[in-house]
Motif scaffolding. Structure first.
Motif, PDB file in Angstrom:
ATOM      1  N   LEU A 157       0.827  -1.206   0.000  1.00  0.00           N
ATOM      2  CA  LEU A 157       0.000   0.000   0.000  1.00  0.00           C
ATOM      3  C   LEU A 157       0.864   1.260   0.000  1.00  0.00           C
ATOM      4  CD1 LEU A 157      -2.861  -0.988   2.478  1.00  0.00           C
ATOM      5  CD2 LEU A 157      -3.082  -0.557   0.024  1.00  0.00           C
ATOM      6  N   ALA A 158       1.947   1.240   0.781  1.00  0.00           N
ATOM      7  CA  ALA A 158       2.826   2.416   0.832  1.00  0.00           C
ATOM      8  C   ALA A 158       3.453   2.684  -0.530  1.00  0.00           C
ATOM      9  CB  ALA A 158       3.910   2.203   1.888  1.00  0.00           C
ATOM     10  N   ARG A 159       3.873   1.616  -1.220  1.00  0.00           N
ATOM     11  CA  ARG A 159       4.473   1.799  -2.539  1.00  0.00           C
ATOM     12  C   ARG A 159       3.447   2.315  -3.539  1.00  0.00           C
ATOM     13  NH1 ARG A 159       4.517  -1.575  -6.690  1.00  0.00           N
ATOM     14  NH2 ARG A 159       3.968  -3.384  -5.435  1.00  0.00           N
ATOM     15  N   LEU A 160       2.240   1.763  -3.500  1.00  0.00           N
ATOM     16  CA  LEU A 160       1.198   2.207  -4.429  1.00  0.00           C
ATOM     17  C   LEU A 160       0.794   3.653  -4.156  1.00  0.00           C
ATOM     18  CD1 LEU A 160      -1.030  -1.000  -4.487  1.00  0.00           C
ATOM     19  CD2 LEU A 160       0.454  -0.182  -6.314  1.00  0.00           C
ATOM     20  N   LEU A 194      -5.476   1.138   7.098  1.00  0.00           N
ATOM     21  CA  LEU A 194      -5.851   0.443   5.866  1.00  0.00           C
ATOM     22  C   LEU A 194      -5.222  -0.951   5.800  1.00  0.00           C
ATOM     23  CD1 LEU A 194      -5.497   3.344   3.266  1.00  0.00           C
ATOM     24  CD2 LEU A 194      -7.619   2.143   3.840  1.00  0.00           C
ATOM     25  N   SER A 195      -3.938  -1.048   6.107  1.00  0.00           N
ATOM     26  CA  SER A 195      -3.260  -2.341   6.008  1.00  0.00           C
ATOM     27  C   SER A 195      -3.802  -3.326   7.033  1.00  0.00           C
ATOM     28  CB  SER A 195      -1.750  -2.164   6.175  1.00  0.00           C
ATOM     29  OG  SER A 195      -1.436  -1.593   7.426  1.00  0.00           O
ATOM     30  N   ARG A 196      -4.207  -2.825   8.188  1.00  0.00           N
ATOM     31  CA  ARG A 196      -4.758  -3.712   9.220  1.00  0.00           C
ATOM     32  C   ARG A 196      -6.038  -4.385   8.721  1.00  0.00           C
ATOM     33  NH1 ARG A 196      -8.108  -2.210  13.677  1.00  0.00           N
ATOM     34  NH2 ARG A 196      -8.003  -3.696  15.400  1.00  0.00           N
ATOM     35  N   ARG A 197      -6.871  -3.609   8.033  1.00  0.00           N
ATOM     36  CA  ARG A 197      -8.123  -4.168   7.539  1.00  0.00           C
ATOM     37  C   ARG A 197      -7.943  -4.899   6.207  1.00  0.00           C
ATOM     38  NH1 ARG A 197     -13.086  -0.087   7.917  1.00  0.00           N
ATOM     39  NH2 ARG A 197     -14.106  -2.073   7.428  1.00  0.00           N
TER      40      ARG A 197
END
Length: 720
Positions: free
Chosen positions: A442-445, A466-469
């Motif tokens: 997600l961080a890269r995107l 976001l990553s947690r979900r």
């Protein structure tokens, strides 16, 4: 100073000092004749060659030395590093000796052949040598590389006292029948900074710093023969170094355009380690440090759709700096009937052979099917496709420089003959990304998102939420969600916000009842796995879309009792729902990969696949026989009912542990590592609930000495 440098300078001086005899025409005339550029030759130059009766003329007076021929100086430096002693070359020239050299890049093989011939003439003028180069200017232009190799082989087998030396380029591969009989091939890898510095020092001994600095070895390894010729055509050291830096940047940009590299992927675990080792081995092979036979040459990557199997294969090629040849079973089958399909298959493998060194990606390998399948439809077609694929794989894997990376969603559907070592050296599972990998993806995107309007940015806290979900989502799902989020933001005329990504991922309002049911279900699986010792739990996660428990070190060979443990683990989620919530839901079923689907298939295999049930009768696809064999269906149902009762009884006894883990999953959503491992610090996490800490920390390890699977495996369980 490297120990081979004195040998290099001595050899260069000997080559430069060679006399020009009557039998030798000027170099540029010889090259023009060999390359077919007859129109460029001044016939008077041929007439003016030195007559036999005249005295020898100094080489330095009639033609440029190696300092003015940097490509040949480079070839000599590479040769002297491989043969640091004069005695090494003398051994090559012993009567009857056969030596094979593989030169990369292939286009530099001709320069190597010319320099080697000149060095032998200078040091061993009386030795008889059959020197053949299958690539470059050491053979006539109309001679095909394989013709040159065949001629060399015929001469080597003939009676005679001379030595034989064959120089191969990457495109001219040694036939397997010859490779088995000949001595190991000497690998002359692509030029690196050390040999380039030595070659350039003949013309300019200045330091290679500042404007004269050379690119790193990995960048130089990407350059082809044309790039080397382009860079070294320049007259001065600074110009050559600057051109090399420019060309390596061009090569790196071309690699990025062709596909990703491993650094672009957010991989972890065994598959990441295996990919990095593969790239390192390719670099070592290209540098001549290891033989092709010493490394993994074929790999099958399997996993769920969207996990990035093909993307990983492309990243291996990108990181290794190798060209890609892509093919898929679906493309071959779309060509038409069986003959068309086999023609397309052969053409794909032929492209890989001609492009070597390269990476050949075979997508959807399971589409070839298996001759052991119970499906009798088109069995003859399937058998011929598999036979053709086996033949082509054997042919390409016997050559140096073709790395085969196959992908599949279902490794079990592939014919066993394709999967044996030697055809597929290793099988790797590519699981869904871990929580840390999800955040990195997600961080890269997000970092690549265009920000064209002022507005709120997506910060670290947003990414954490976001990553947690999103844990459990595949890379393809995350990538598609970011594209959808951009579309939403463009429609609203603003930059992408965290809410756009959440909406694209389908994160609506969370239902506490659904989350609790999913947590109970996954906790049931985990408790049963822990109780039976069926592998090592490496993590668990829950969400509105379901959950899973990841397991490693599954037993390689199993007994009837072990398989019954596995059945109970499969049905423990359903049993936990019945025990804690009063009734199960559809979460345990729904497809072949669901808890019920896997348990039913396993029970059928106990009866008709493993010979561990009521009889020894074997069937190719016991699961498919359930619809037509009532007796088998009854025995399978009995297995499932026993497993469910056992799981329920175990969970009743382990209810405190089950409820504690349910509470922890609800609080944390994602647990990395074994949730039952003893904590390193004394206090138990208060989120586990009062009185549950001691139970939660207890460990029941697998029995000592039990066999384990050598590769990491992720076992997925159905969620609510």
């Amino acid at each position: 100073m490297p120990d081979w440098l004195p040998r290099f300078y001595t050899a260069a001086a000997l080559i430069d000092a060679r006399p020009l005899t009557a039998e030798e025409m000027p170099e540029h005339v010889f090259e023009a004749l060999v390359e077919g550029r007859i129109g460029e030759i001044d016939l008077e130059e041929i007439d003016d060659t030195v007559p036999i009766e005249e005295p020898e003329i100094s080489f330095a007076e009639t033609r440029p030395g190696l300092a003015q021929r940097p490509l040949r100086a480079l070839a000599l430096a590479r040769l002297c590093r491989a043969l640091p002693l004069a005695e090494d070359l003398a051994r090559w020239l012993a009567p009857g000796t056969i030596t094979v050299i593989a030169c990369r890049p292939a286009g530099l093989a001709g320069d190597l052949a010319i320099v080697l011939a000149q060095l032998i003439e200078a040091e061993h003028p009386t030795r008889k040598l059959n020197l053949v180069c299958s690539s470059g200017r050491a053979h006539a232009p109309e001679t095909k590389p394989l013709d040159a190799v065949a001629g060399f082989w015929k001469d080597a087998l003939a009676e005679g006292r001379g030595a034989h030396l064959l120089i191969l380029g990457d495109a001219a591969q040694l036939p397997r029948r010859m490779a088995r009989l000949l001595p190991p091939v000497l690998q002359l890898g692509p030029p690196d900074r050390e040999v380039v510095a030595a070659a350039l020092s003949l013309g300019d001994p200045g330091p290679l710093t500042g404007d004269c600095a050379l690119p790193p070895d990995a960048a130089l390894a990407r350059l082809g023969a044309d790039a080397w010729r382009l860079a070294l055509r320049l007259p001065d050291l600074a110009g050559r170094a600057a051109e090399l830096r420019r060309l390596t940047e061009v090569a790196a940009a071309g690699t990025k355009e062709a596909g990703p590299v491993l650094e672009d992927l957010c991989l972890d675990g065994p598959v990441a380690a295996a990919a990095r080792r593969l790239v390192a081995d390719i670099a070592a092979w290209r540098a001549g440090r290891i033989a092709w036979s010493q490394m993994t040459r074929s790999l099958l990557i399997h996993g769920e759709p969207g996990t990035g199997k093909t993307w990983l294969a492309r990243a291996v090629a990108g990181s290794a700096g190798l060209p890609l040849v892509t093919a898929s079973l679906a493309e071959w089958q779309a060509a038409g009937h069986l003959g068309d399909m086999l023609r397309e298959m052969r053409a794909a493998f032929a492209r890989a052979r001609s492009a070597a060194p390269c990476v050949l990606i075979l997508d959807e390998l399971d589409a070839a099917g298996s001759r052991a399948s119970g499906d009798r439809h088109a069995v003859s077609y399937r058998a011929q496709v598999i036979a053709g694929l086996l033949q082509e794989l054997d042919g390409v894997l016997g050559l140096e420089g073709v790395l085969v990376l196959a992908t599949t969603n279902d490794a079990r559907a592939i014919d066993p003959a394709l999967l044996r070592p030697g055809r597929i050296d290793r099988v790797l599972a590519l699981p869904r990304p871990s929580p840390a990998a999800v955040r990195a993806i997600l961080a890269r995107l997000v970092a690549a998102l265009p920000v064209t309007l002022p507005g709120a940015s997506i910060g670290g806290a947003d990414l954490d939420r976001l990553s947690r979900r999103a844990t459990g989502r595949s890379p393809a799902e995350l990538d598609a969600a970011l594209r959808e989020a951009q579309s939403r933001a463009r429609e609203a005329g603003r930059p992408v916000a965290a809410a756009d990504i959440a909406a694209a991922l389908g994160f609506g309002r969370e239902d506490p009842a659904v989350l609790r049911r999913v947590a109970v279900h996954e906790a049931g699986h985990a408790v049963m796995l822990h109780h039976t010792g069926r592998g090592r739990i490496t993590g668990a996660r829950i969400g509105m879309g379901g959950g899973h428990v990841a397991v490693e070190d599954l037993p390689l060979l199993d007994t009837r009792a072990g398989l019954e443990d596995q059945l109970a683990c499969c049905l423990a989620g359903r049993a936990a729902e019945e025990l804690i919530l009063g009734a199960p839901t559809t979460g345990a079923g729904g497809g072949a990969a669901s808890d019920l689907g896997r348990a039913t298939q396993l029970a059928a295999e106990i009866e008709r696949g493993y010979g561990l049930g009521a009889g020894l009768l074997w069937q190719a696809d016991p699961g498919a026989a359930l619809a037509t064999d009532p007796a088998l269906a009854a025995r399978v149902e009995a297995h499932l009912q026993r497993a469910l009762r056992r799981a329920r009884a175990t969970l009743i006894a382990e209810r405190p542990r089950l409820e504690a883990l349910t509470a922890r999953l609800l609080a944390e959503r994602v647990i990395e590592g074994d949730p039952f491992a003893a904590p390193r610090t004394a206090p138990a996490d208060p989120r586990w609930g009062a009185g549950a800490g001691a139970d939660a920390a207890a460990v029941t390890a697998p029995a000592a000495g039990s066999p384990t699977h050598p590769a990491s495996t992720e076992a997925r369980h159905g969620g609510a």
